[in-house]
Design an enzyme around this catalytic site. Sequence first.
Site, PDB file in Angstrom:
ATOM      1  N   ALA A  33     -45.217 -83.399   4.507  1.00  0.00           N
ATOM      2  CA  ALA A  33     -44.142 -84.069   3.757  1.00  0.00           C
ATOM      3  C   ALA A  33     -44.696 -84.996   2.678  1.00  0.00           C
ATOM      4  O   ALA A  33     -43.998 -85.320   1.724  1.00  0.00           O
ATOM      5  CB  ALA A  33     -43.265 -84.865   4.723  1.00  0.00           C
ATOM      6  N   ARG A  45     -24.039 -91.779  23.749  1.00  0.00           N
ATOM      7  CA  ARG A  45     -22.860 -92.340  24.415  1.00  0.00           C
ATOM      8  C   ARG A  45     -23.247 -93.265  25.565  1.00  0.00           C
ATOM      9  O   ARG A  45     -22.748 -94.365  25.688  1.00  0.00           O
ATOM     10  CB  ARG A  45     -22.020 -91.178  24.982  1.00  0.00           C
ATOM     11  N   LYS A 105     -22.868 -76.308  13.349  1.00  0.00           N
ATOM     12  CA  LYS A 105     -22.247 -75.172  12.617  1.00  0.00           C
ATOM     13  C   LYS A 105     -20.738 -75.288  12.524  1.00  0.00           C
ATOM     14  O   LYS A 105     -20.135 -74.882  11.521  1.00  0.00           O
ATOM     15  CB  LYS A 105     -22.652 -73.818  13.225  1.00  0.00           C
ATOM     16  N   LYS A 205     -21.247 -69.571  12.556  1.00  0.00           N
ATOM     17  CA  LYS A 205     -22.553 -69.259  11.932  1.00  0.00           C
ATOM     18  C   LYS A 205     -22.409 -68.155  10.896  1.00  0.00           C
ATOM     19  O   LYS A 205     -23.021 -68.201   9.817  1.00  0.00           O
ATOM     20  CB  LYS A 205     -23.546 -68.847  13.022  1.00  0.00           C
ATOM     21  N   GLY A 302     -31.839 -73.965  22.338  1.00  0.00           N
ATOM     22  CA  GLY A 302     -32.835 -74.691  23.125  1.00  0.00           C
ATOM     23  C   GLY A 302     -33.383 -75.874  22.343  1.00  0.00           C
ATOM     24  O   GLY A 302     -33.310 -75.904  21.108  1.00  0.00           O
TER      25      GLY A 302
END
Length: 438
Positions: A33, A45, A105, A205, A302
């Site tokens: 980067a 939460r 999405k 998607k 995952g």
Amino acid sequence: MDPVKVGILGLGTVGGGTVNVLQRNAEEIARRAGRGIVVTHAAARDLNKPRICSTDGIIITADPKEVVEDPEIAIVIELIGGDTLARDLVMRAIENGKHVVTANKALIAKHGNEIFAAAQAKGVIVAFEAAVAGGIPIIKAIREGLAGNQIEWLAGIINGTGNFILTEMRDKGRDFDDVLKEAQELGYAEADPEFDVEGIDAAHKLTILASIAFGIPLQFEKAFTEGITKITREDVTYAEELGYRIKHLGITRRTDKGIELRVHPTLIPERRLIANVDGVMNAVLVQGDAVGPTLYYGAGAGAEPTASAVVADVVDVVRVLTSDPENRVPHLAFQPDSLSDLPILKMEDVETAYYLRMQVKDEPGVLANVTRILGDKGISIEAIIQKEPQGGSAEASVIMLTHTVLEKQMNEAIQQIESLDTISGEVTRIRMESLEAS
Ligand code: NDP
Ligand code: HSE
């Protein structure tokens, strides 16, 4: 140069995975980067819940607004999910001049047009690689790698949970609910798993893929969606006898009349690579006019596979932090003032081939009636098999593969077949695609 400070909304499966990848690979990421990237503020939460990542050095709050209002934060990573609170937080982050990375999405498919317009007006980036096909860099591939092509069609296994369920049911004979429970435990499933099994997540998607493939606005509400809950073991077996696999596919195709946008179980020839994509793996087959067919494969869900895509987006944002907003890759691949108004086709206007299965009375003339109805509708049959009655039943199963026909014609034919008194119950219909390079 000082490291770039990042805020994360959500420290669950993907949020936790993202913190882990950013911390473990910090040195390599900084070399790529050009600056270090540190998470300094995060929201969850339940502040007492154990996390899969270390939270050392991160201020954790139960109020996600604190993160988007933090003046130190340059990039907000949205990993809360849903499209209400997430929408408000993303819009507020944009208003505050922050770049946004999201894996959401539902948010992009439903509110992307509004979000990208706001981001463009403010000169910030909203990156969403992780929103489609988990760790596969499919957005970048289509938006940048295939930018010289006219995309003709694409078809993908784009829900890891659904593919995991279908694979475990087929290979190990496991029960649907039992496999779904495992997918939830593994962190693959959506908060509402109906989104996975009913094809809604795949339609989110696919909506995104269609936009970047064809340069059309996001139009999730026009996607046709059919889930996997009605696929039976016998259909899987008969499909295999005929040389096919049943996969839950998202398909989008540009035709002269408009754009097909559909998610449904699909028979595909077992010799296709994509027919052999199993478990939580995803794959997207993209047909470009110049390149021909290209196939992208990898983990579809995952913690760390998804984090891989999230972190790649963060690196991209950091690399262009100082570049002129006009010279960035457009959010939806095409310049915002060059989007096309090609319509999305209704499902009844889509042409495809079909697998049909019906229970018939085992008596003469039954098949002739069925083939007459199909013939009258201009539907020609490619293959037909009859399974003799089992265990004293008076009914046989008839399985047919048809050639390509308009869905409208097939709907009418099925209605007539179901009204015959020699047919019991509903006709099972599974769409069929050859996925041949054109
Ligand atoms: P999780 O449920 O595991 O994580 C959601 C996180 O958001 C939790 O940490 C939760 O806090 C937090 N959260 C929820 N509501 C609030 C709130 N009101 N205030 C503060 N924090 C809140 O979801 P995932 O990580 O699985 O998914 C996140 C996003 O990534 C979704 O959009 C999903 O569709 C997408 N995605 C998921 C993939 C996957 O494999 N799981 C793959 C690709 C995309 P707490 O932990 O305290 O409950
Ligand atoms: N629930 C989604 C899936 C997560 O199973 O594919 C990845 O988008």
